[in-house]
Every structure is written in C-alpha cells, then in structure tokens.
Design a protein around this motif. Sequence first.
Motif, PDB file in Angstrom:
ATOM      1  N   ASN A   1      -0.746   4.835  -8.019  1.00 60.18           N
ATOM      2  CA  ASN A   1      -0.378   3.850  -7.005  1.00 60.18           C
ATOM      3  C   ASN A   1      -1.027   2.494  -7.265  1.00 60.18           C
ATOM      4  O   ASN A   1      -2.177   2.418  -7.699  1.00 60.18           O
ATOM      5  CB  ASN A   1      -0.815   4.334  -5.621  1.00 60.18           C
TER       6      ASN A   1
ATOM      7  N   GLN B   1       2.111   4.610  -0.886  1.00 56.97           N
ATOM      8  CA  GLN B   1       1.362   5.662  -1.582  1.00 56.97           C
ATOM      9  C   GLN B   1       2.323   6.738  -2.069  1.00 56.97           C
ATOM     10  O   GLN B   1       2.155   7.916  -1.799  1.00 56.97           O
ATOM     11  CB  GLN B   1       0.306   6.229  -0.629  1.00 56.97           C
TER      12      GLN B   1
ATOM     13  N   TRP C   1      -2.190  -1.129  -5.437  1.00 50.97           N
ATOM     14  CA  TRP C   1      -2.588  -1.688  -4.148  1.00 50.97           C
ATOM     15  C   TRP C   1      -2.804  -3.191  -4.322  1.00 50.97           C
ATOM     16  O   TRP C   1      -3.575  -3.612  -5.191  1.00 50.97           O
ATOM     17  CB  TRP C   1      -3.888  -1.051  -3.659  1.00 50.97           C
TER      18      TRP C   1
ATOM     19  N   GLN D   1       0.815  -1.219   0.000  1.00 48.89           N
ATOM     20  CA  GLN D   1       0.000   0.000   0.000  1.00 48.89           C
ATOM     21  C   GLN D   1       0.849   1.270   0.000  1.00 48.89           C
ATOM     22  O   GLN D   1       0.387   2.337   0.420  1.00 48.89           O
ATOM     23  CB  GLN D   1      -0.901   0.021   1.241  1.00 48.89           C
TER      24      GLN D   1
END
Length: 334
Positions: free
Chosen positions: A166, A134, A168, A132
């Motif tokens: 980004n 960012q 994920w 995750q």
Amino acid sequence: MASPTNHQQALIELLETYHDLNTSWVERLEQPPTPIEFLQIIKRNRPVVIHNALYHWPAITKWNADYLRCTINSHIAVAETPLGNADSVVTNEVDKREYFVKPHTTQEPFADFLEYLQKDTPESSDIVKYAQSQNDNLHGEFSCLLPDIIEEIPWASALGAPEAINLWIGNSRSTSALHKDNYENLYCMISGIKKFVLISPLEVACVRERTLPSATYKHNGKGGFDIIPDDPPSEVPCWPTLDPDDPTRRPTRFWDYCRPLRVELNRGDILYLPAMWYHKVSQECSPGSVCIAVNYWYDMDYQGPFYSLCQFVRSSALILSDEDGAAESNGNEE
C-alpha cells in the motif's frame, strides 16, 4: 512472588513480567538483517527499525511532487475528515454516542489532490485529505509507481509473499488513531517523518477495547461534516478506545501498567511492526511538501501459542471491564 488471587492481579503480574523481560525502547539496526536474523526478530514479536534499508529504491530519489504529478494521471480514492481522524472513535454531538467513524471517501484527479495537500493548513481548510486506501493499491490505482520499489524484500523471505503493498500520501494534518492489524507489517518511509506510538498486544487490558456502532463522515453542505450512523446498523468489535497521548479521557484501571514505545521514522527507514501490535501514527513534513510511505502486509502465523494467549488476555480484560460496567450501573441505581 505471591500467587495472584484474581483476574486483576494475574494481568498485572503478566504485564510487569513482560516489561521486566523486554526493553523500554525500539531496537535499531544500521543495516538490513539477514533472512536468519530477521526470522529471530519475528519470533520475538518486538518492533525493530532498520536504517539505510531503502537506499537502492528508485522511489527514494524520484518520488517528489513534480515526479508524482507527471506520473499519476488518474483519479484516486481520497479519504476526507475534519481532523485527519479517519477510522477513529468520535462522539456524535447529535445523540452523544461514541462511534467508530469512517472517512468520507471521494474520487479526484491526483494532481488536484496533491495541490490541495501542498497548500493545506489548519487555517485554510476544515477538510483533511489523505490517500490511505488499504487495498493493495500499488497493484491498483498506483500501479504506475510499482517499478520504483521492489515487490518482495529479500531479507523478509520468512514472511512469504506480501498479501498487499500500500501507498500512503498525506501531510502533517493526517493521523491514524490507535488500532491493530492481524498482519506482519514492514512500513517504509519515503519522505517526511512518521511518529509511532506502539503498544504490545499483551497490553490489551490497557487500551479499553469496546464494540462500537459504525458510522461515516458525510459533508453537511456547510463546509463541515456530519456523523451518519450506518443503515442498516453495524458494529466494529474489539476496537481500542484509549488515546495513548490523552489516556485520562477514556481511562482504564490498567493504564499505569502500560509501557508505550515511541519511535520516529525518517526517510529511508523501515519499521518492522509485528502482527497485532497497537499503533497510533502521526506525521510531519515541511510546508509545501508531503509525507509518503509504502507498507507491506504479510499474513500472520496463527499457529503456536501467541495468538491464543492474546485472545485469553483479551477475554480476561473484558471480564474485568464487564465487572466495572456492572459496578457503575449499580452505583447509578443507588
């Protein structure tokens, strides 16, 4: 309509008027809008789901576990938490204080991370892992995947060029606590399901924002985590502490006037998430598979009345929160 006589009545009137003038659901489009149509959506500052928006992306057909394992041959940043609750409000059992707790972050080979996700269950491990970072990671550690998406979405040209793109990757145990971003956001679902709870920035009085001391999860050598306050101490301002799925845990007097929107994103969907909207995110995927999404962050426009209005509403809510705290302290003294 009678004129409000205090801050509370004025805020309640604002919320009731806002809800009267807006739908109680998230609008859905069956195909991408034109640039002009999307500009009108931006002006309304309301979330919209766009179906069939990613059919031309190679990622939609290529990004399965085998492809990712063969393509990503490097170490990546992995967030680790006990409950999938990175960047969330947690009570430290040591000192009984509430903290904004960041995840433990480590580097590990992508293949090992992917294998862990595929085998991970609540029964098998007390550690939840989530990719995750960012930090525009599709131009960084995941740049090998960049050819499988598009770097600029044509119908979103009104937002300019993305500030960050980004990636994920997680499984059903990963969540994102209620928070907001000062970015316009296009959230693109590649595989799995994401479930969003969305709350308008005008409903700031409903989410119990507080300034919290900051801490980080650290492995304790016993298979679990300790919460370690930052040293030197630091704080996170204006963080929402209310959980929309459990609003009685940290109650606020305005919650009954909140109207959260709930929406589910499936493969090929894009969610336009307007700047400053609060959102809580959970996800689902079948056993042995992973949830994959890509999001585009664009700088928000601070000009015009919107940002200033949200700040005024926040200040009004904080005045009432301070009054509640003073009343509670006086009651305890008596």
